[in-house]
Design a protein around this motif. Structure first.
Motif, short mmCIF file in Angstrom:
data_model
loop_
_atom_site.label_atom_id
_atom_site.label_comp_id
_atom_site.label_asym_id
_atom_site.label_seq_id
_atom_site.Cartn_x
_atom_site.Cartn_y
_atom_site.Cartn_z
N MET A 90 -4.64 -3.04 -6.68
CA MET A 90 -5.72 -3.36 -5.75
C MET A 90 -5.21 -3.26 -4.31
N LEU A 91 -5.74 -2.29 -3.61
CA LEU A 91 -5.39 -2.12 -2.20
C LEU A 91 -6.10 -3.17 -1.36
N ILE A 92 -5.35 -3.83 -0.50
CA ILE A 92 -5.92 -4.80 0.44
C ILE A 92 -5.35 -4.39 1.80
N ASP A 93 -5.96 -3.37 2.36
CA ASP A 93 -5.33 -2.70 3.50
C ASP A 93 -6.32 -2.30 4.60
N SER B 253 0.83 -1.21 0.00
CA SER B 253 0.00 0.00 0.00
C SER B 253 0.87 1.26 0.00
N SER B 254 2.15 1.11 0.24
CA SER B 254 3.05 2.27 0.28
C SER B 254 3.23 2.89 -1.11
N VAL B 255 2.78 2.22 -2.17
CA VAL B 255 2.86 2.87 -3.48
C VAL B 255 1.90 4.06 -3.54
N LEU B 256 0.87 4.03 -2.72
CA LEU B 256 -0.10 5.12 -2.71
C LEU B 256 0.06 6.03 -1.50
N GLN B 257 0.65 5.52 -0.45
CA GLN B 257 0.86 6.32 0.76
C GLN B 257 2.16 5.86 1.40
N PRO B 258 3.26 6.55 1.10
CA PRO B 258 4.57 6.10 1.60
C PRO B 258 4.59 5.93 3.12
N PRO C 126 -0.74 -4.88 -0.40
CA PRO C 126 -1.17 -5.16 0.98
C PRO C 126 -0.80 -4.03 1.95
N GLY C 127 -1.71 -3.79 2.86
CA GLY C 127 -1.38 -2.99 4.03
C GLY C 127 -0.87 -3.93 5.10
N LEU C 128 -1.06 -3.54 6.34
CA LEU C 128 -0.58 -4.35 7.46
C LEU C 128 -1.30 -5.71 7.50
N HIS C 129 -0.51 -6.76 7.52
CA HIS C 129 -1.05 -8.11 7.67
C HIS C 129 -0.29 -8.84 8.77
#
Lengths: 51, 240
Positions: B230-233, B145-150, B187-190
Motif C-alpha cells: 500500500m503506497l502512502i505517498d 515507496s522506493s520499492v516501486l520507484q527507486p 511511505p513516501g515523504l513524511h
C-alpha cells in the motif's frame, strides 16, 4: 481503486466471513486517514493476485 | 470506523520516533495495548509513558537494537509473555544511510540487508506461533515507496526493501492457511526527523495519517487484504 475478486475464486481459507466484500476496505480510502493516499490500487482479494 | 483493535495486543518495532511511533500511537488510539521498542531506553520509556497517559492503554517499553539478530525473538517473546497474546506485528526498522548505487561498500550492503530485510523476517518468524492463536492476526511491514520507484540517493534502502517485498509477497501466501495477513506499507515523504536529516524536501505526509493507515491494515476490516503493497505517498510514485 479497490480490486476485489469473487469469493468463489479464492482457493484458500482466509477469513471466510468477509470474502468478496470490499465495502469495509473502502472505509479507509474514504477516511481522513487517507489524506496522503492517492493514485493507488489496493487489492482486496485475500492474496489472490500473484503479482 | 471501528477497527476492531480494542484490547488487541500489538508489537511495533523501532517505534520511539518517526513513522514507527505514529503507528504505535494510532494502534493505541484504537484501543490496542502496545509494545514499543527503540535503541534509547530513556526515549522508549518516555514514549511508552506518553502513549499510556494519552490513550489509557497498557504500553510495554522494550529498549534494544532491533537489528541485533537475537533481538526480534526477544521482543516478540517479551510482548507475548507480558500481555499473554499477540495479535498485531508492525515490523519497522530505521533506514540505512544515504548512498548512491555505485558508492556502496559490501559492508554497507550487508548492514542494510540485515536492518531492512533480515530483521523483518526474523520478527515475523518469531511472531507466527503467537499470531496463529489470534482470530485477528495481522502483520504490517514498513518499507518505502522506493520499492516501486527507486530513490537515487537511497540505493541501500532500495535494494534491501525490494528484497523484503519479494519475500513478503511469497510469505503472505504461506500464511494464508493460518489466517494471518501480511502487507507492506510503503511511505513516501513524511514529516519525520529522518527525512529532515536526509535533506529531502517537498510535500510531505502527516505521520499521524500514516499511522492510521497502518492501523487500518491491522484492523478487522482488512481481513481480506494480504500480500499487498500500500503506497502512502501523496501520489508521488508515477509507475503503474
Amino acid at each position: 481503486m479497490v480490486c476485489n475478486r469473487p469469493a468463489t475464486s479464492v482457493p484458500t481459507a482466509l477469513d471466510a466471513a468477509h470474502r468478496g466484500d470490499p465495502a469495509r476496505a473502502v472505509e479507509l480510502l474514504l477516511s481522513d486517514a487517507a489524506s496522503y493516499i492517492t493514485g493507488v490500487t489496493v487489492p482486496v482479494d485475500g492474496g489472490w493476485f500473484a503479482t | 470506523m471501528d477497527l476492531g483493535l480494542t484490547e488487541r495486543v500489538a508489537l511495533v518495532t523501532a517505534s520511539s520516533r518517526g513513522l514507527g511511533l505514529a503507528c504505535a500511537e494510532a494502534l493505541a488510539g484504537e484501543g490496542a495495548h502496545v509494545a514499543v521498542t527503540g535503541r534509547s531506553a530513556d526515549r522508549v520509556h518516555m514514549v511508552a509513558n506518553q502513549i499510556r497517559e494519552i490513550t489509557g492503554v497498557e504500553v510495554l517499553g522494550l529498549p534494544g537494537d532491533i537489528t541485533d539478530p537475537d533481538e526480534p525473538a526477544r521482543v516478540v517473546e517479551a510482548t507475548a509473555a507480558h500481555f499473554g497474546r499477540l495479535d498485531v506485528l508492525v515490523a519497522n526498522a530505521g533506514g540505512p544511510p544515504a548512498a548512491r548505487a555505485l558508492e556502496v561498500t559490501d559492508e554497507q550492503v550487508n548492514e542494510a540487508v540485515n536492518a531492512n530485510l533480515l530483521t523483518t523476517i526474523r520478527l515475523i518468524r518469531a511472531a507466527i506461533p503467537h499470531l496463529a492463536a489470534s482470530d485477528q492476526a495481522r502483520i504490517c511491514a514498513i518499507t518505502s515507496s522506493s520499492v516501486l520507484q527507486p530513490i537515487p540517493m537511497l540505493a541501500l534502502s532500495n535494494l534491501a526493501r525490494v528484497g523484503l517485498w519479494g519475500w513478503a509477497k511469497t510469505a503472505a501466501q504461506d500464511l494464508l492457511p493460518q489466517g494471518i495477513t501480511l502487507n507492506l506499507a510503503c511511505p513516501g515523504l513524511h514529516a519525520t526527523d529522518r527525512v529532515k536529516n536526509l535533506g529531502m524536501s517537498g510535500p510531505a505526509g502527516d505521520p499521524g495519517d500514516f499511522g492510521r493507515a497502518v492501523a487500518f491494515l491491522c484492523s478487522s476490516s482488512a481481513s481480506f487484504i494480504t500480500g499487498t503493497t500500500m503506497l502512502i505517498d501523496g501520489g508521488s510514485t508515477l509507475g503503474l
